[in-house]
Design an enzyme around this catalytic site. Structure first.
Site, PDB file in Angstrom:
ATOM      1  N   GLU A  71       0.827  -1.216   0.000  1.00  0.00           N
ATOM      2  CA  GLU A  71       0.000   0.000   0.000  1.00  0.00           C
ATOM      3  C   GLU A  71       0.850   1.248   0.000  1.00  0.00           C
ATOM      4  O   GLU A  71       0.518   2.239  -0.660  1.00  0.00           O
ATOM      5  CB  GLU A  71      -0.937   0.001   1.221  1.00  0.00           C
ATOM      6  CG  GLU A  71      -2.008   1.077   1.199  1.00  0.00           C
ATOM      7  CD  GLU A  71      -1.560   2.417   1.790  1.00  0.00           C
ATOM      8  OE1 GLU A  71      -2.312   3.413   1.652  1.00  0.00           O
ATOM      9  OE2 GLU A  71      -0.475   2.469   2.401  1.00  0.00           O
ATOM     10  N   GLU A  72       1.951   1.210   0.734  1.00  0.00           N
ATOM     11  CA  GLU A  72       2.817   2.395   0.793  1.00  0.00           C
ATOM     12  C   GLU A  72       3.489   2.662  -0.543  1.00  0.00           C
ATOM     13  O   GLU A  72       4.052   3.732  -0.744  1.00  0.00           O
ATOM     14  CB  GLU A  72       3.874   2.222   1.893  1.00  0.00           C
ATOM     15  CG  GLU A  72       3.315   2.086   3.303  1.00  0.00           C
ATOM     16  CD  GLU A  72       2.574   3.332   3.784  1.00  0.00           C
ATOM     17  OE1 GLU A  72       2.561   4.348   3.058  1.00  0.00           O
ATOM     18  OE2 GLU A  72       1.995   3.287   4.885  1.00  0.00           O
TER      19      GLU A  72
END
Length: 900
Positions: free
Chosen positions: A247-248
């Site tokens: 996600e990052e």
């Protein structure tokens, strides 16, 4: 005594003459002033019967004591603030029951501590791809072994590859290869045709343990999975748990799941668990799109609600520079959902301080209770199977101090808003549209008072902006970052003082000898009108947050109607003050509740918003706006009070003393206090840059540590500790290179234009980035296709700039249509898991005019976030010299530029 009063003798003389000249004046008095117990004297206030009360002794009129009014309002606001604080600190409405089928925060905390003990978990690192995945699978297997036989659990480890474009951060394209998703499906033994998705991410940003973002959410999901799987209550639909591992990397793993996984087609709704802070309450800040039944599900099921449509509309406006997997599920999966995030203590978000011990067990418990209840509600709901039938309209929703949620369709909200609007129109119209001989002065005074109010607000804004600009100019920005009360004493006091001063001048020079009661009522009506206009505009624009204006119109109007008769008979006495403040209780309490949320979110963000946005100007503007709202229904007290001199002097003194202390540097912006750190964020990239010419020869090569401060103060506070980092080593933009020739990890170049370049030795990572042209061919449609291959670390940034006479028409990335970033260059974010083949892609360039310098410049930067390659001796030495109130995030990178 009020400033500028005439002597009693002069006034009596003027009144007598005016009464002889205008016998009709006395007849107008009941329409313009409330009768008072004491004798009154009519005055010629512009030809009408605006009158001032007189005491029996012939002195000045009676009114509220300045000390009593100022102290009363101050204590009132402080009491409301205390109630808000009490509400926010009350994380749990009731304790966990402790049975096997209840969420156990202690077990979730055990999961959390194991995940964070692995350390930072960047995509592509062994910590993320092997150790965390292994731990998750082990726990899921234990849960499966304990599950009830009425449920069935399936587990899949997905390794997707894909690409997409996104307009986040000015727009760029993302490419991912062999990243990791751990997916669990819990369903009835007989199977299910529909599912609800719960999503978290177990990866973290570099150099942060990522406890709140987002290990705690994955821990909550593991425990929710355990509770649901051991429950004796059968589910109607499946629950899919997505533990995503990238996600990052700007939402890559969620895209890989929703566009490629076979279970994605079953999903009818989702819950996304995120963080913008560390602990506290998890806020529902996005829902939909449309699908009001999802909000109703949260309202019906959540045990500790905390939700606001205001947060949703602010977040979706793009003011907050952040995004979540919610966008991916919504835009690429066409699935409605609910987005939740922890928002407190954003000062340590994405830093080394984001550790498990900073998250209270009660925070975990309330989040678990809510997620479990909502998932169970959705998994047993008939609406989930036919969710498309309920996809109509938006919802107005807001919690009432964490006790319960009020929610209703936006179309119902519009009706309520317009009804309230019409009530105010009737109330004010009755006063403004009466026969001219009765309302001439009221109408004139109303519009003049409206102008005075707007001028007071505008000048208060200008005043605080002037102060903010000066503070920024002398290098004392963010003095309030570690001491928020400084901003209140500096900008808040200045704004309030200016508003009171402007109205005091109006009272002294324009409304000379006019009745206090008349002016008090007049300025109440003006405040009501302003909020009514706001209500109409927000409702007309279709904004759900218009309910705020409804609250700020309906309750004051009811208060006015209830106390109107008593105010006319007895004036501004103690009873009036008590009833008036009680009537304002709900709008002011809720306003302070939202104001807390605004500053809880925006104050930490201003410490990482880049070098181009002066944070003092932003904060001063927000504070001035809050003061305008809070002052609106208190302006009438300026006219009801006997004097305002002491209040103005006190506020000016507070502002002046604070201003001098700020200018002297008494308030240091940052803190290394272990209990409440507020660090300065600095990025250190030890890099070697190589620039090649059109013939492929090396035209330039340099090495150094590239330094970026993520706030407005730059390196001014760092230089005394590390003297060599000063303005003599400011980095210079390479005008011919995309993004100035620097290895930006993300396209935030437009936010940070002040950076430093400290010369250093070359870096030599073992897995060095390699970039080469595989082929160059002419297409039948008269463009040139260039095919490239890149290998290197798990994170690579690609930058492209076309030259004069050339246009990038298409490429093999995203949808095929090139997306430019701010400034006109192209940015591609690439990442891969542990193992991935060489990255191959092509671009097509249309050349209308041949140029001697070539047709396109392509640069590639490799970022080393894990293992030994992320470190260098010089980088470690420099990092150690940074003071303890900083958070230097450091890594090694390479940069290679080519011209074709």
């Amino acid at each position: 005594m009020e400033w500028g009063l005439e002597s009693a003798a002069v006034r009596r003389h003027r009144v007598g003459a005016e009464r002889r000249e205008d016998p009709a004046a006395a007849a107008l008095q009941p329409e313009r002033e409330a009768p008072t117990p004491g004798p009154q004297v009519a005055t010629g206030g512009g030809g009408g019967a605006r009158t001032r009360k007189r005491s029996p002794g012939g002195g000045a009129g009676t009114g509220l004591s300045e000390a009593r009014a100022a102290l009363g309002l101050a204590l009132y606001l402080l009491a409301l603030r205390a109630l808000v604080q009490l509400s926010l600190q009350q994380l749990m409405l009731c304790g966990a029951l402790g049975s096997h089928e209840e969420f156990d925060a202690r077990q979730a905390r055990d999961y959390l501590e194991h995940i964070t003990s692995i350390g930072p978990r960047t995509t592509g690192s062994p910590e993320n791809e092997v150790l965390t995945v292994r731990y998750l699978l082990e726990q899921i297997k234990l849960i499966e072994d304990q599950s009830n036989s009425i449920h069935k659990i399936a587990v899949d480890v997905q390794r997707p590859t894909g690409s997409f474009s996104i307009d986040f951060l000015g727009g760029f394209t993302s490419y991912y290869d062999n990243i990791t998703n751990v997916v669990v499906k819990l369903e009835p033994r007989g199977g299910a045709q529909h599912a609800v998705l719960a999503n978290c991410h177990f990866d973290s940003v570099p150099n942060s343990p990522g406890a709140s973002d987002d290990a705690v959410s994955c821990s909550v999901m593991l425990e929710v999975l355990r509770v649901l799987s051991t429950s004796s209550e059968a589910l109607h639909h499946a629950v899919i748990f997505l533990f995503n591992g990238a996600e990052e990397n700007v939402l890559q793993a969620s895209h890989g799941f929703i566009t490629q996984h076979s279970w994605a087609s079953l999903i009818r709704a989702f819950i996304n668990l995120e963080a913008a802070g560390v602990g506290g309450k998890e806020l529902v800040f996005q829902t939909g799109p449309e699908n009001p039944w999802l909000v109703q599900a949260y309202v019906s099921a959540a045990r500790h609600p905390f939700a606001s449509v205001v947060a949703q509309e602010v977040f979706q406006s793009g003011i907050i520079p952040s995004d979540t997997d919610f966008r991916i599920f919504r835009d690429f999966g066409n699935i409605p959902g609910i987005d939740l995030a922890f928002i407190e203590n954003g000062y340590i978000y994405h830093t080394k301080y984001d550790t498990a011990d900073r998250i209270l067990t009660d925070s975990i418990q309330r989040a678990g209770d809510n997620i479990l209840a909502v998932l169970k509600y959705l998994a047993t709901s008939d609406m989930l199977a036919s969710s498309s039938k309920y996809q109509h309209g938006n919802m107005v929703f807001f919690d009432v101090f964490g006790l319960f949620v009020i929610a209703y369709p936006s179309r119902v909200g519009s009706i309520i808003n317009y009804v309230v609007f019409m009530a105010v129109v009737l109330y004010l119209g009755k006063k403004l549209l009466q026969p001219k001989h009765k309302t001439a002065h009221y109408t004139k005074d109303f519009f003049c008072g409206l102008g005075i109010t707007l001028i007071s607000w505008f000048t208060s804004l200008v005043t605080v902006l002037i102060i903010a600009v000066f503070i920024s100019f002398i290098g004392q920005s963010l003095s309030w970052y570690n001491h928020f009360y400084v901003s209140v004493c500096l900008y808040g006091a200045a704004a309030v003082a200016k508003i009171i001063f402007i109205h005091t001048l109006a009272k002294r020079f324009y409304y000379v000898n006019t009745s206090d009661q008349y002016l008090g009522e007049l300025f109440f009506d003006i405040a009501l009108c302003v909020h009514c206009v706001s209500l109409f505009i927000l409702t007309y624009q279709g904004l759900c947050l218009a309910f705020l204006s409804t609250i700020w119109v309906a309750f004051p109007l009811l208060t006015k109607l209830l106390m109107h008769k008593d105010f006319k008979q007895h004036g501004a006495r103690g009873k009036f003050l008590v009833v008036y403040l009680l009537g304002m209780f709900i709008p002011y309490l809720y306003a302070l509740y939202l104001i807390w949320a605004v500053f809880e979110m925006f104050t930490p963000i201003l410490g990482r918003s880049g070098s181009q946005i002066p944070p003092d100007i932003v904060l001063a503007s927000i504070l001035a706006g809050c003061i305008m709202i809070l002052s609106s229904y208190f302006i009438n007290f300026i006219y009801l009070a006997k004097s305002t001199k002491r209040t103005i002097v006190t506020l000016i003194l507070v502002c002046a003393v604070t201003f001098l202390l700020v200018c002297s540097g008494a308030f240091f912006p940052y803190s290394s206090d272990p209990a409440s750190p507020k660090p300065k964020r600095v990025f250190l990239q030890h890099m070697t840059r190589t620039f090649h010419d059109l013939d492929g020869n090396v035209a330039k090569r340099d090495s150094g540590i590239w330094i970026n401060g993520f706030d407005y103060t730059g390196m001014s506070h760092i230089t005394p500790h590390i003297p060599e980092i000063n303005d003599t080593i400011r980095a210079h933009c390479e005008e011919t290179a995309p993004l100035c020739g620097f290895p930006w990890y993300l396209p935030v170049h437009f936010l940070i234009k002040k950076n430093w370049y400290l010369p250093a030795s070359e870096v030599s990572p073992r897995d060095r980035t390699h970039f080469r042209l595989l082929s160059k061919e002419q297409t039948p449609w008269d463009s040139r296709r260039l095919t490239f291959e890149a290998t290197g670390p798990s994170h690579i940034s690609l930058y492209i700039r076309t030259h004069k006479g050339s246009v990038l028409t298409q490429w093999s990335l995203g949808t095929g249509n090139p997306v430019t970033s701010k400034g006109g260059d192209y940015f591609v974010f690439y990442s891969h898991g542990l193992q991935a083949p060489p990255w191959q892609f092509w671009i097509e360039v249309q050349v209308s005019e041949e140029q001697p310098e070539g047709m396109v410049t392509v640069a590639v930067a490799g970022h080393y976030f894990s293992g030994e390659d992320k470190r260098s001796p010089q980088l470690d030495m420099l990092k150690e010299r940074f003071p303890d109130w900083t958070f230097p995030s450091a890594w090694v990178c390479t940069y290679d530029l080519f011209v074709f």
